[in-house]
Enzyme design. Structure first.
Site, short mmCIF file in Angstrom:
data_model
loop_
_atom_site.label_atom_id
_atom_site.label_comp_id
_atom_site.label_asym_id
_atom_site.label_seq_id
_atom_site.Cartn_x
_atom_site.Cartn_y
_atom_site.Cartn_z
N GLY A 102 0.85 -1.20 0.00
CA GLY A 102 0.00 0.00 0.00
C GLY A 102 0.88 1.24 0.00
N GLY A 108 -0.33 5.10 -0.99
CA GLY A 108 -1.35 5.83 -0.23
C GLY A 108 -0.78 7.03 0.52
N GLN A 109 -1.65 7.67 1.28
CA GLN A 109 -1.27 8.90 1.99
C GLN A 109 -0.06 8.68 2.90
OE1 GLN A 109 -3.88 10.15 5.12
NE2 GLN A 109 -3.36 12.32 4.91
N ILE A 128 -1.90 -1.60 -5.27
CA ILE A 128 -2.83 -2.11 -6.28
C ILE A 128 -2.84 -1.18 -7.50
CG2 ILE A 128 -4.90 -0.94 -5.39
CD1 ILE A 128 -6.31 -3.76 -5.87
N ARG A 129 -2.49 0.10 -7.24
CA ARG A 129 -2.41 1.07 -8.34
C ARG A 129 -0.98 1.11 -8.89
NH1 ARG A 129 -4.56 5.39 -4.18
NH2 ARG A 129 -3.27 3.99 -2.98
N TYR A 153 -15.13 -0.20 9.20
CA TYR A 153 -13.70 0.07 9.32
C TYR A 153 -13.25 -0.10 10.78
CZ TYR A 153 -9.49 3.09 9.22
OH TYR A 153 -8.22 3.62 9.34
N LYS A 186 -10.69 -2.82 12.33
CA LYS A 186 -9.45 -2.44 13.01
C LYS A 186 -9.41 -3.05 14.41
CE LYS A 186 -7.30 0.05 9.94
NZ LYS A 186 -6.09 -0.48 9.34
N ILE A 236 -4.76 11.96 9.67
CA ILE A 236 -3.40 12.38 9.27
C ILE A 236 -3.51 13.49 8.23
CG2 ILE A 236 -1.18 11.63 8.30
CD1 ILE A 236 -1.88 10.27 10.97
C1 AKB Z 1 -10.40 7.76 8.50
O1 AKB Z 1 -10.90 8.88 8.59
O2 AKB Z 1 -11.04 6.75 8.16
C2 AKB Z 1 -8.94 7.59 8.86
C3 AKB Z 1 -8.75 7.18 10.27
C4 AKB Z 1 -8.98 8.13 11.36
O3 AKB Z 1 -8.40 6.06 10.51
N1 AKB Z 1 -8.25 8.80 8.58
#
Ligand code: AKB
Length: 318
Positions: A7, A10-11, A34-35, A138, A142, A168
């Protein structure tokens, strides 16, 4: 010592690649995404992070010892494709934990998030160990990843390390699919002289961090001696907190004409379940975490870097 970043486009992956290559050398840091790679990178493999076999092959052929797993579907996007997001977010962690268990790598980093907290978590100075009742796909993925990490450490001795990243804020690469993305978008709209329509309520406070601090923390936790990493689920990490209104006000000090309109959407509901601020005492104690950038310094850095590198036609006075 050879490292693999999964990855890497990514950012966070982009900046982590740069930092680790500075530290270990170009050829020592193998990247995948993946890109397609945005840069001419002879050590890049284009692959799907869920492809365990392909990852194992690279690990074997390149002699990889450490892996940074930065591929995930973030909070806002995951709500649109819940099952797919769950499968991707869980599979990638499981695959790497299994690869680590079989002894093919020595150390694994993967990021958790403030999204593991939920509506019943204490919002202010959220403790390391507290209620975790996330209500997003998400956040659930996590949290499950955190539990499995600790399990793999306790049962199999896997050296897995993790941080609960706040939002971030970065200037080189845009985030994608997150709830906290607004904080980066605001800068770009302000510099382009456009009005920004913010999908988060003006007074919704969230923990955030400047990219340089996030990268330093990632490198530091991986460099720390194994015995000082006492938490094998994931560490709370904090720098500063802000509301959209405060951020807009901070940007306006340099770009007075900047205008923000507020139209909260489904992402506001996600943000409302996350902490206002984080207690990161454990990270400070265990591996000497200390952020360098506060809110004002982050705003300055963002505007200085963006106006110099991406909007050279804009002249700002600092
Ligand atoms: C999101 O907003 O999904 C992420 C995070 C806080 O994990 N930046």
């Amino acid at each position: 010592m050879k490292t693999l970043i999964i990855g890497a486009n990514g950012q966070i992956g982009t900046e982590l690649t740069r930092k680790l290559r500075e530290k270990y050398g170009l050829a020592q840091v193998i990247t995948t995404d993946i890109r397609e790679s945005r840069i001419d990178d002879p050590y890049f493999y284009q692959l799907d992070a869920t492809d365990k076999e392909a990852i194992e092959k690279i690990i074997a052929e390149e002699g990889i010892e450490e892996v940074y797993l930065m591929a995930a579907i973030l909070s806002a996007k995951a709500e649109q494709f819940p099952l797919r997001a769950w499968q991707i977010n869980m599979n990638v962690v499981f695959n790497l934990l299994e690869i680590a268990r079989s002894g093919k790598i020595r150390k694994l980093f993967w990021p958790s998030s403030i999204a593991v907290f939920g509506p019943h978590t204490p919002k202010k100075n959220t403790p390391q160990f507290t209620v975790t009742d996330p209500d997003t796909v998400y956040g659930i993925s996590k949290l499950a990843g955190e539990r499995w990490s600790e399990y793999y450490y306790e049962k199999y001795g896997v050296d897995v390390r993790s941080i609960r990243y706040p939002g971030i804020i970065s200037w080189k690469t845009l985030p994608g699919g997150g709830t906290t993305d607004y904080a980066v978008e605001m800068f770009h709209y302000a510099l382009r002289g456009e009005k920004y329509v913010c999908y988060i309520a003006p007074d919704e406070r969230l923990p955030m961090m400047y990219i340089d601090d996030a990268i330093q923390a990632t490198v530091d936790i991986m460099d720390a001696p194994a015995e000082s990493i006492r938490i094998r689920s994931s560490y709370n990490l904090a720098a500063f907190s802000l509301t959209p209104q405060e951020l807009a006000g901070g940007i306006k000090r340099y770009i007075p004409g900047f205008h923000v309109e507020f139209k909260p959407d489904y992402r506001q509901k996600i943000a409302a379940t996350w902490p206002d601020s984080i207690d990161d005492t454990a990270a400070r104690k265990d591996w000497n975490w200390k952020p360098l950038f506060n809110l004002d310094e982050m705003i300055r850095q963002m505007l200085v870097n963006l106006s110099e590198h991406q909007y050279p036609e804009i002249e700002l006075t600092f």
